[in-house]
Design a protein around this motif. Structure first.
Motif, PDB file in Angstrom:
ATOM      1  N   GLY A 267      -1.644  -2.660  -0.457  1.00  0.00           N
ATOM      2  CA  GLY A 267      -1.427  -3.612  -1.536  1.00  0.00           C
ATOM      3  C   GLY A 267      -2.712  -3.919  -2.281  1.00  0.00           C
ATOM      4  N   LEU A 268      -2.849  -5.177  -2.744  1.00  0.00           N
ATOM      5  CA  LEU A 268      -4.070  -5.665  -3.395  1.00  0.00           C
ATOM      6  C   LEU A 268      -4.436  -4.858  -4.639  1.00  0.00           C
ATOM      7  N   GLY A 269      -3.425  -4.368  -5.352  1.00  0.00           N
ATOM      8  CA  GLY A 269      -3.674  -3.665  -6.596  1.00  0.00           C
ATOM      9  C   GLY A 269      -3.861  -2.170  -6.462  1.00  0.00           C
ATOM     10  N   LEU A 270      -3.844  -1.646  -5.231  1.00  0.00           N
ATOM     11  CA  LEU A 270      -3.975  -0.199  -5.050  1.00  0.00           C
ATOM     12  C   LEU A 270      -2.663   0.482  -5.425  1.00  0.00           C
ATOM     13  N   PRO A 271      -2.686   1.756  -5.825  1.00  0.00           N
ATOM     14  CA  PRO A 271      -1.454   2.444  -6.213  1.00  0.00           C
ATOM     15  C   PRO A 271      -0.410   2.395  -5.104  1.00  0.00           C
ATOM     16  N   CYS A 272       0.845   2.176  -5.477  1.00  0.00           N
ATOM     17  CA  CYS A 272       1.935   2.062  -4.504  1.00  0.00           C
ATOM     18  C   CYS A 272       2.456   3.443  -4.105  1.00  0.00           C
ATOM     19  N   ARG A 273       1.603   4.212  -3.486  1.00  0.00           N
ATOM     20  CA  ARG A 273       1.943   5.578  -3.072  1.00  0.00           C
ATOM     21  C   ARG A 273       0.850   6.074  -2.139  1.00  0.00           C
ATOM     22  N   ALA A 274       1.031   7.280  -1.652  1.00  0.00           N
ATOM     23  CA  ALA A 274      -0.030   7.886  -0.850  1.00  0.00           C
ATOM     24  C   ALA A 274      -1.224   8.184  -1.756  1.00  0.00           C
ATOM     25  N   VAL A 275      -2.412   7.760  -1.318  1.00  0.00           N
ATOM     26  CA  VAL A 275      -3.637   7.949  -2.104  1.00  0.00           C
ATOM     27  C   VAL A 275      -4.577   8.854  -1.304  1.00  0.00           C
ATOM     28  N   ALA A 276      -4.791  10.065  -1.822  1.00  0.00           N
ATOM     29  CA  ALA A 276      -5.711  10.990  -1.142  1.00  0.00           C
ATOM     30  C   ALA A 276      -7.112  10.395  -1.126  1.00  0.00           C
TER      31      ALA A 276
END
Length: 269
Positions: free
Chosen positions: A41-50
């Protein structure tokens, strides 16, 4: 001499480039090493992030401290499982900061600064307190301090003067991080390498002056005076345009608005 002739390399000078090459490969393929942005969360993309993408996100000025700490707590915990891929991944995500620290060390010592900073960063992964804020700052500061002490022992005759040998580590590539303003100030001889590390740790990485004094074994009052003088020179250089850079305002704002963490007692050591 033919300008195309490469300068003589220093020991280990390509290590961080080699690590970055392998780190980029981690982000490719059908199942890259990644974190789940939905859980963080906390504004990070709502998906897998390499991990290579995560590194770029965390180093961007728009990324908040809470998101950075949450991601780094996860990286440290996964690295502590003993999985070599996650240990390598943590080093990769920290590469922008490691490059800057190695750049500062290379101006002071002729030893294998890149190997030293990476080795002590890996050791710090096992000891950093993930429950305290500023996880990556604590990792980088601990690695820098330990590497500096090790290199100083291997170079007892060093005068501490900046090293401008041809094989010196290249400045970090532009990741858009306020640390780059400190690097520009150092190259312009506005501040010293030690002052750049002090300002970077206590203003940009959230390390308290007391913790920094304990870590480096220096009197807190001396560090306070040193930082005050260095910040004054840095502000003057930014305001005069000497350090013209789109990210200069970030450092200027940070040093102008954050509490100075002044000593509670004003007695000289």
């Amino acid at each position: 001499m033919d300008r195309r002739t490469p300068a003589v390399s220093r020991p280990g000078e390509t290590l961080l480039n080699d690590i970055e090459y392998r780190f980029r490969l981690m982000g490719q393929g059908p199942s890259p090493l990644s974190v789940d942005g939905r859980n963080l969360g906390l504004g990070l993309p709502c998906r897998a992030v390499a991990l290579p993408e995560l590194s770029a996100i965390l180093m961007h000025p728009s990324c908040g401290y809470a998101a950075r700490d949450a991601a780094w707590r996860l990286l440290v915990r996964r690295a502590r499982t003993g999985d070599s891929a996650w240990r390598a991944g943590a080093v990769g995500v920290a590469l922008p900061g490691l490059r800057f620290k190695a750049y500062l060390l290379a101006k002071l010592f002729t030893g294998d600064v890149q190997a030293a900073i990476v080795e002590h960063f890996l050791r710090a992964l096992a000891t950093v307190d993930v429950d305290r804020p500023g996880v990556v700052g604590s990792l980088l500061s601990a690695a820098f301090s330990k590497a500096r002490a090790e290199l100083r022992e291997l170079e007892p005759a060093s005068s501490g003067a900046p090293n401008h040998a041809p094989g010196a580590v290249l400045p970090p590539t532009p990741y858009g991080h306020p640390d780059l303003v400190l690097a520009r100030a150092f190259r312009a001889e506005v501040i010293t390498a030690q002052e750049a590390e002090l300002i970077g740790a206590t203003y940009l990485e959230g390390v308290s002056l007391t913790a920094y004094a304990e870590r480096t074994g220096q009197p807190r009052w001396n560090l306070y005076k040193q930082r005050t003088a260095a910040v004054a020179r840095l502000k003057a250089a930014i305001e005069s345009g000497e350090l013209s850079d789109p990210y200069a305002d970030v450092v200027n704002e940070a040093t102008a608005t954050l509490a100075f963490d002044a000593p509670t007692t004003w007695k000289r050591p």
